[in-house]
Write a protein that holds these residues in place. Structure first.
Motif, short mmCIF file in Angstrom:
data_model
loop_
_atom_site.label_atom_id
_atom_site.label_comp_id
_atom_site.label_asym_id
_atom_site.label_seq_id
_atom_site.Cartn_x
_atom_site.Cartn_y
_atom_site.Cartn_z
N UNK A 5 15.26 12.78 -8.22
CA UNK A 5 15.08 11.42 -8.71
C UNK A 5 16.21 11.04 -9.66
N UNK A 6 16.62 9.78 -9.62
CA UNK A 6 17.74 9.33 -10.45
C UNK A 6 17.48 7.92 -10.94
N UNK A 7 18.15 7.57 -12.03
CA UNK A 7 18.07 6.23 -12.58
C UNK A 7 18.44 5.20 -11.52
N UNK A 8 17.70 4.09 -11.50
CA UNK A 8 17.95 3.02 -10.54
C UNK A 8 17.08 3.07 -9.32
N UNK A 9 16.39 4.19 -9.07
CA UNK A 9 15.53 4.28 -7.89
C UNK A 9 14.24 3.50 -8.09
N UNK A 10 13.74 2.93 -6.99
CA UNK A 10 12.40 2.35 -7.00
C UNK A 10 11.48 3.31 -6.25
N UNK A 11 10.26 3.45 -6.76
CA UNK A 11 9.30 4.38 -6.19
C UNK A 11 8.01 3.63 -5.93
N UNK A 12 7.57 3.61 -4.68
CA UNK A 12 6.26 3.05 -4.38
C UNK A 12 5.29 4.21 -4.30
N UNK A 13 4.20 4.12 -5.08
CA UNK A 13 3.47 5.31 -5.49
C UNK A 13 2.22 5.65 -4.70
N UNK A 14 1.89 4.90 -3.67
CA UNK A 14 0.73 5.23 -2.86
C UNK A 14 -0.33 4.14 -2.89
N UNK A 15 -1.07 4.04 -1.81
CA UNK A 15 -2.02 2.94 -1.65
C UNK A 15 -3.27 3.11 -2.50
N UNK A 16 -3.78 1.97 -2.97
CA UNK A 16 -5.02 1.95 -3.76
C UNK A 16 -6.24 1.76 -2.86
N UNK A 17 -6.05 1.45 -1.61
CA UNK A 17 -7.14 1.21 -0.67
C UNK A 17 -6.83 1.92 0.63
#
Length: 276
Positions: free
Chosen positions: A236-248
């Protein structure tokens, strides 16, 4: 273990299936396929896409609901790279998204983070939270190149982590005082999902942030730990976007539908996306 030539063939087959919007047999139906093999195929795909000019902008995390692990036969989450070609932002939290070419699309409501700092290899959850610059609500469209969504875990890892596209809503900068409590706040928050046509909306379902590996910050930490065991991939590095998993659950979607989301327990605006 896959031979390098075989991993490359699988990678090209999956890339062709996506480009041609065609279903293919699972890779696991063609011979043994371990999780390590799945990531080998994913690494080939990542290298090919970068060589073709795509830019890796972050990661997606999958399998963040532990209750599903026994059914899936896994004991940890999985991840896949995100590229600039599949990530877009929704001004005003409204947008129109084409489903043209998307194979068996489903919709997942998630929280997205952007890293403002590069985390240390052994970063604690608290230290990792301190690296988050902003958060946002996102809709991930997951897709599947295998008939009827029937697959083994390694098939999912190889097939782009089932990632099709990510729509990111309004970003909310995080303050130094909010970061330490972010995980617990998200764990108690909830999201509702509604859908409809021609302006008539119906509640489809709801879920809690606590379903995402206790909370999305913890999911980010689990990704960070997993990457320490995969030196073939960049950390992981600065500037990355992370989508963290579904809530449903992942909801099937089709052209002509509009989907909206709304949060409780946290000041994140919902999204309103029409699919064409």
């Amino acid at each position: 273990m896959l031979l390098s030539a075989q991993a490359a063939r699988h990678a090209h087959r999956l890339l062709a299936a996506r480009a041609e919007s065609s279903l293919i047999p699972t890779l696991s139906s063609q011979g043994p396929l371990s999780m390590e093999d799945g990531y080998d195929v994913a690494k080939n795909i990542m290298d090919i896409r970068i060589a073709q000019g795509e830019v890796m902008v972050g990661r997606k995390i999958g399998w963040t609901n532990r209750s599903a692990w026994p059914r899936l036969g896994v004991s940890e989450p999985m991840w896949a790279p995100l590229f600039d070609s599949t990530v877009r932002y929704a001004p005003g939290n409204h947008g129109i998204q084409s489903l043209a070419g998307a194979l068996q699309p489903r919709l997942e409501p998630e929280v997205v983070f952007m890293l403002g700092k590069t985390p240390a290899p052994g970063a604690s959850i608290e230290a990792l939270a301190g690296c988050i610059e902003w958060m946002a609500h996102g809709f991930e469209i997951v897709t599947c190149p295998y008939p009827d969504w029937k697959l083994e875990p390694a098939d999912a890892v190889a097939a782009f982590g089932m990632h099709g596209a990510l729509i990111v809503g309004e970003t909310r900068p995080l303050s130094a005082t909010s970061r330490p409590n972010l995980g617990s706040v998200l764990a108690m928050a909830s999201v509702s999902m509604s859908w409809g046509r021609d302006g008539v909306m119906t509640l489809r379902g709801a879920g809690f942030g606590g379903e995402v590996l206790d909370n999305p910050v913890h999911a980010l930490w689990e990704l960070h730990r997993l990457l320490q065991k995969q030196p073939q991939f960049p950390p992981l590095a600065a500037g990355e976007i992370i989508t963290t998993g579904t809530w449903t659950e992942a909801y099937p979607v089709e052209a002509g539908q509009t989907w909206t989301s709304a949060f409780s327990g946290i000041t994140l605006p919902g999204l309103n996306i029409s699919f064409v």
